[in-house]
Motif scaffolding. Structure first.
Motif, PDB file in Angstrom:
ATOM      1  N   LEU A   1       5.393   6.396   8.238  1.00  0.00           N
ATOM      2  CA  LEU A   1       4.490   5.892   7.045  1.00  0.00           C
ATOM      3  C   LEU A   1       5.026   4.661   6.465  1.00  0.00           C
ATOM      4  CD1 LEU A   1       3.277   9.338   6.217  1.00  0.00           C
ATOM      5  CD2 LEU A   1       1.666   7.576   6.229  1.00  0.00           C
ATOM      6  N   GLY A   2       6.200   4.462   6.015  1.00  0.00           N
ATOM      7  CA  GLY A   2       6.869   3.503   5.458  1.00  0.00           C
ATOM      8  C   GLY A   2       6.678   2.088   6.406  1.00  0.00           C
ATOM      9  N   TYR A   3       6.646   2.275   7.542  1.00  0.00           N
ATOM     10  CA  TYR A   3       6.251   1.067   8.499  1.00  0.00           C
ATOM     11  C   TYR A   3       4.976   0.605   8.478  1.00  0.00           C
ATOM     12  CZ  TYR A   3       6.745  -2.169  12.465  1.00  0.00           C
ATOM     13  OH  TYR A   3       6.834  -3.335  13.144  1.00  0.00           O
ATOM     14  N   LEU A   4       4.031   1.713   8.597  1.00  0.00           N
ATOM     15  CA  LEU A   4       2.588   1.476   8.377  1.00  0.00           C
ATOM     16  C   LEU A   4       2.374   0.869   7.058  1.00  0.00           C
ATOM     17  CD1 LEU A   4      -0.277   2.188   9.893  1.00  0.00           C
ATOM     18  CD2 LEU A   4      -0.370   4.217   8.637  1.00  0.00           C
ATOM     19  N   ALA A   5       2.715   1.576   6.175  1.00  0.00           N
ATOM     20  CA  ALA A   5       2.428   0.880   4.681  1.00  0.00           C
ATOM     21  C   ALA A   5       2.873  -0.347   4.703  1.00  0.00           C
ATOM     22  CB  ALA A   5       2.871   1.644   3.592  1.00  0.00           C
ATOM     23  N   ALA A   6       4.127  -0.906   5.204  1.00  0.00           N
ATOM     24  CA  ALA A   6       4.822  -2.245   5.099  1.00  0.00           C
ATOM     25  C   ALA A   6       3.828  -3.030   5.658  1.00  0.00           C
ATOM     26  CB  ALA A   6       5.924  -2.382   5.396  1.00  0.00           C
ATOM     27  N   LEU A   7       3.236  -2.606   7.024  1.00  0.00           N
ATOM     28  CA  LEU A   7       2.251  -3.585   7.858  1.00  0.00           C
ATOM     29  C   LEU A   7       1.004  -3.890   7.212  1.00  0.00           C
ATOM     30  CD1 LEU A   7       2.182  -4.023  11.040  1.00  0.00           C
ATOM     31  CD2 LEU A   7       0.855  -2.188  11.051  1.00  0.00           C
ATOM     32  N   LEU A   8       0.534  -2.896   6.385  1.00  0.00           N
ATOM     33  CA  LEU A   8      -0.932  -3.010   5.716  1.00  0.00           C
ATOM     34  C   LEU A   8      -0.730  -3.908   4.457  1.00  0.00           C
ATOM     35  CD1 LEU A   8      -2.216   0.443   6.131  1.00  0.00           C
ATOM     36  CD2 LEU A   8      -2.771  -1.297   7.625  1.00  0.00           C
ATOM     37  N   ILE A   9       0.471  -3.974   3.972  1.00  0.00           N
ATOM     38  CA  ILE A   9       0.325  -4.746   2.663  1.00  0.00           C
ATOM     39  C   ILE A   9       1.499  -5.908   2.615  1.00  0.00           C
ATOM     40  CG2 ILE A   9      -0.065  -2.777   1.156  1.00  0.00           C
ATOM     41  CD1 ILE A   9       2.932  -2.757   0.358  1.00  0.00           C
ATOM     42  N   ALA A  10       2.216  -6.277   3.799  1.00  0.00           N
ATOM     43  CA  ALA A  10       3.152  -7.217   3.807  1.00  0.00           C
ATOM     44  C   ALA A  10       3.278  -8.065   5.123  1.00  0.00           C
ATOM     45  CB  ALA A  10       4.508  -6.564   3.283  1.00  0.00           C
ATOM     46  N   HIS A  11       2.480  -7.857   5.957  1.00  0.00           N
ATOM     47  CA  HIS A  11       2.579  -8.418   7.472  1.00  0.00           C
ATOM     48  C   HIS A  11       1.618  -9.550   7.312  1.00  0.00           C
ATOM     49  CE1 HIS A  11       1.701  -9.173  11.711  1.00  0.00           C
ATOM     50  NE2 HIS A  11       2.958  -8.286  11.813  1.00  0.00           N
TER      51      HIS A  11
ATOM     52  N   TRP B   1      -1.548  -8.478   9.407  1.00  0.00           N
ATOM     53  CA  TRP B   1      -2.340  -7.180   9.327  1.00  0.00           C
ATOM     54  C   TRP B   1      -2.221  -7.006   7.778  1.00  0.00           C
ATOM     55  CZ3 TRP B   1      -4.963  -6.308  13.651  1.00  0.00           C
ATOM     56  CH2 TRP B   1      -4.576  -6.653  14.757  1.00  0.00           C
ATOM     57  N   ALA B   2      -1.841  -7.788   6.892  1.00  0.00           N
ATOM     58  CA  ALA B   2      -1.777  -7.330   5.521  1.00  0.00           C
ATOM     59  C   ALA B   2      -3.304  -7.456   4.864  1.00  0.00           C
ATOM     60  CB  ALA B   2      -0.621  -8.133   4.754  1.00  0.00           C
ATOM     61  N   PHE B   3      -4.154  -6.730   5.380  1.00  0.00           N
ATOM     62  CA  PHE B   3      -5.485  -7.021   4.689  1.00  0.00           C
ATOM     63  C   PHE B   3      -5.634  -5.895   3.522  1.00  0.00           C
ATOM     64  CE2 PHE B   3      -5.787  -4.187   8.507  1.00  0.00           C
ATOM     65  CZ  PHE B   3      -6.268  -2.869   7.754  1.00  0.00           C
ATOM     66  N   LEU B   4      -4.582  -5.235   3.301  1.00  0.00           N
ATOM     67  CA  LEU B   4      -4.686  -4.298   2.039  1.00  0.00           C
ATOM     68  C   LEU B   4      -3.743  -4.904   1.076  1.00  0.00           C
ATOM     69  CD1 LEU B   4      -5.095  -0.892   3.637  1.00  0.00           C
ATOM     70  CD2 LEU B   4      -7.105  -2.008   2.432  1.00  0.00           C
ATOM     71  N   ALA B   5      -3.187  -6.221   1.214  1.00  0.00           N
ATOM     72  CA  ALA B   5      -2.300  -6.714   0.177  1.00  0.00           C
ATOM     73  C   ALA B   5      -2.539  -6.513  -1.249  1.00  0.00           C
ATOM     74  CB  ALA B   5      -1.828  -8.017   0.627  1.00  0.00           C
TER      75      ALA B   5
ATOM     76  N   PRO C   1      -0.808  -1.062  -4.538  1.00  0.00           N
ATOM     77  CA  PRO C   1      -0.621  -0.027  -5.641  1.00  0.00           C
ATOM     78  C   PRO C   1      -1.330   1.330  -5.005  1.00  0.00           C
ATOM     79  CG  PRO C   1      -0.797  -1.918  -7.120  1.00  0.00           C
ATOM     80  CD  PRO C   1      -1.178  -2.328  -5.686  1.00  0.00           C
ATOM     81  N   VAL C   2      -2.566   1.143  -4.604  1.00  0.00           N
ATOM     82  CA  VAL C   2      -3.172   2.344  -4.396  1.00  0.00           C
ATOM     83  C   VAL C   2      -2.519   2.724  -2.560  1.00  0.00           C
ATOM     84  CG1 VAL C   2      -5.380   3.164  -3.646  1.00  0.00           C
ATOM     85  CG2 VAL C   2      -5.274   1.220  -5.411  1.00  0.00           C
ATOM     86  N   VAL C   3      -2.309   1.527  -1.883  1.00  0.00           N
ATOM     87  CA  VAL C   3      -1.744   2.084  -0.565  1.00  0.00           C
ATOM     88  C   VAL C   3      -0.510   3.090  -0.969  1.00  0.00           C
ATOM     89  CG1 VAL C   3      -0.878   1.220   1.402  1.00  0.00           C
ATOM     90  CG2 VAL C   3      -2.800   0.160   0.684  1.00  0.00           C
ATOM     91  N   THR C   4       0.414   2.600  -1.928  1.00  0.00           N
ATOM     92  CA  THR C   4       1.633   3.265  -2.219  1.00  0.00           C
ATOM     93  C   THR C   4       1.475   4.691  -2.515  1.00  0.00           C
ATOM     94  OG1 THR C   4       2.450   0.979  -2.581  1.00  0.00           O
ATOM     95  CG2 THR C   4       3.904   3.017  -3.526  1.00  0.00           C
TER      96      THR C   4
ATOM     97  N   MET D   1       5.935  -9.689   1.244  1.00  0.00           N
ATOM     98  CA  MET D   1       4.701  -9.779   0.260  1.00  0.00           C
ATOM     99  C   MET D   1       4.651 -11.168  -0.489  1.00  0.00           C
ATOM    100  SD  MET D   1       4.569  -6.240  -1.490  1.00  0.00           S
ATOM    101  CE  MET D   1       2.776  -6.372  -1.873  1.00  0.00           C
ATOM    102  N   GLU D   2       3.498 -11.633  -0.610  1.00  0.00           N
ATOM    103  CA  GLU D   2       3.080 -12.717  -1.629  1.00  0.00           C
ATOM    104  C   GLU D   2       4.110 -12.266  -3.052  1.00  0.00           C
ATOM    105  OE1 GLU D   2       1.338 -15.481  -1.161  1.00  0.00           O
ATOM    106  OE2 GLU D   2       1.251 -15.185   0.788  1.00  0.00           O
TER     107      GLU D   2
END
Length: 411
Positions: free
Chosen positions: A207-217, A220-224, A228-231, A270-271
């Protein structure tokens, strides 16, 4: 007015009072330079039903259980996110030994003391000892957020508190089976411990890898911008994914935090603006949850229950603090030649072993199940919580300063 609206109004008013009074208490704690959890606990006792009666949220209410469950999970995630893999690589042997063998050493010494001091049957004495044996991450993580201790010491103590919860809970439930007449199997308990830990760690990593992918790749970071909500969603998911597989949910959220906190090492970036927004959100949310957990814990201290066993409870707690914990630290950490612990570091680790939310939850569970000796266990557990948090948490900065373990900017 319908009863459900009345209950909702009363709950909202109680939550508003806890937030308002807790904020003032946090400001006071900051001014006198002691960790806020100790002040929150005292404030909770003062505003609870046994004193001023301003707040009365029952320990077995759904609201209290949600705050405890989500709050402890989120604080653990926050603790994991502050850990650095480079530091953990130096001290992982100490963490592994102290979080497993250490719990057994603490439980054995405390159990023998409880049997002698309280004169209860051995299985009840060791059930109490297993409840008290694990250190409390919900208390320790916030303390190290506020008191900047040398990195490797803080990270060892925080990691131990996260990992030993699973060990303490499994030992407690095994003894609970014995107390209620079930058979006990050492090999089955050991197998359960290993599988619970392994599944919890794997769930946290995934789950850590998946969350990092969605917010910091970078692709693929389309939820950057919703980091906070993803976390929050990921913390809840990690807990329930592990629990659903009969593993340690707390271990899963802690490992999830480590993965997210060290995402740069896995090639995620992350930005700067988004990263700052996420950091501020986590800090604020963890503060609010910590405030609620410890004020409610203080409000639920049952003095009528404590009265009968307070003297024996204090004696058992002193054995836990001054005999069981030092023996555990020196036996588990001193042989680790790789970490090369100094005497000052070992001494500090002996003092940081607060009892808090998880033991309170286990004691409450036993009261609900009407386990043999449950009232005595709950009574002594609350004595241990009050004693360790009020004495140890409030003297953490002073001791670290005396031992020369404060980071340079702390003075």
């Amino acid at each position: 007015m319908s009863s459900s609206i009345e209950i909702a109004r009363h709950t909202l008013l109680s939550c508003g009072l806890v937030l308002a009074i807790g904020t003032v208490a946090a400001l006071f704690a900051q001014k006198v330079r002691i960790p806020d959890v100790a002040v929150f606990l005292i404030v909770g006792i003062l505003i609870g039903p046994h004193a001023l009666g301003l707040v009365n949220i029952a320990a077995d209410s759904a609201l209290n259980q949600i705050i405890l469950l989500f709050g402890a999970s989120y604080i653990l995630f926050d603790g994991g996110a502050t850990l650095r893999l480079a530091v953990l690589k130096q001290v992982w042997i100490t963490i592994a030994v102290i979080a497993t063998m250490g719990v057994l050493i603490t439980a054995t010494i405390t159990g023998l003391a409880a049997k002698f001091i309280l004169g209860v049957p051995a299985v009840v004495a060791f059930l109490l000892a297993a409840t008290l044996a694990s250190t409390d991450p919900a208390t320790l993580v916030p303390i190290f957020r506020q008191v900047r201790i040398r990195d490797r010491v803080a990270q060892t103590v925080m990691s131990e508190s996260a990992f030993n919860d699973a060990v303490g809970a499994i030992i407690t439930f095994s003894l609970l089976g014995m107390a209620t007449g079930s058979a006990f199997s050492f090999s089955a308990t050991l197998f359960e411990l290993v599988t619970h830990s392994a599944i919890g760690i794997v769930a946290g990593i995934m789950l850590g890898y998946l969350a990092a992918l969605l917010i910091a790749h970078e692709k693929w970071a389309f939820l950057a911008e919703y980091a906070p909500v993803v976390t929050v969603v990921a913390v809840i998911s990690a807990y329930f994914a592990a629990e659903g597989m009969h593993a340690s949910g707390f271990m899963a959220v802690f490992v999830f935090g480590i993965m997210l906190g060290n995402k740069e090492r896995f090639g995620f970036q992350m930005e700067p603006g988004e990263a700052q927004k996420l950091d501020e959100f986590v800090l604020t949310t963890a503060f609010i949850l910590r405030l609620f957990i410890f004020i409610l814990l203080g409000a639920q201290v049952n003095f009528a229950l404590m009265q009968q066993y307070w003297l024996g409870g204090v004696a058992v707690t002193l054995v836990l603090m001054f005999l069981a914990r030092p023996a555990t630290v020196f036996l588990c950490a001193l042989p680790d030649r790789r970490a090369r612990w100094s005497f000052a570091e070992l001494l500090f680790m002996c003092w940081t072993r607060e009892t808090g939310v998880i033991p309170a939850a286990l004691a409450g569970l036993m009261l609900g199940m009407k386990t043999p000796g449950a009232e005595m266990i709950a009574s002594v557990t609350f004595v241990a919580i009050l004693t360790t948090i009020l004495i140890q948490a409030s003297t953490t900065r002073w001791l670290a300063s005396k031992l020369g373990l404060l980071e340079a900017d702390q003075g």
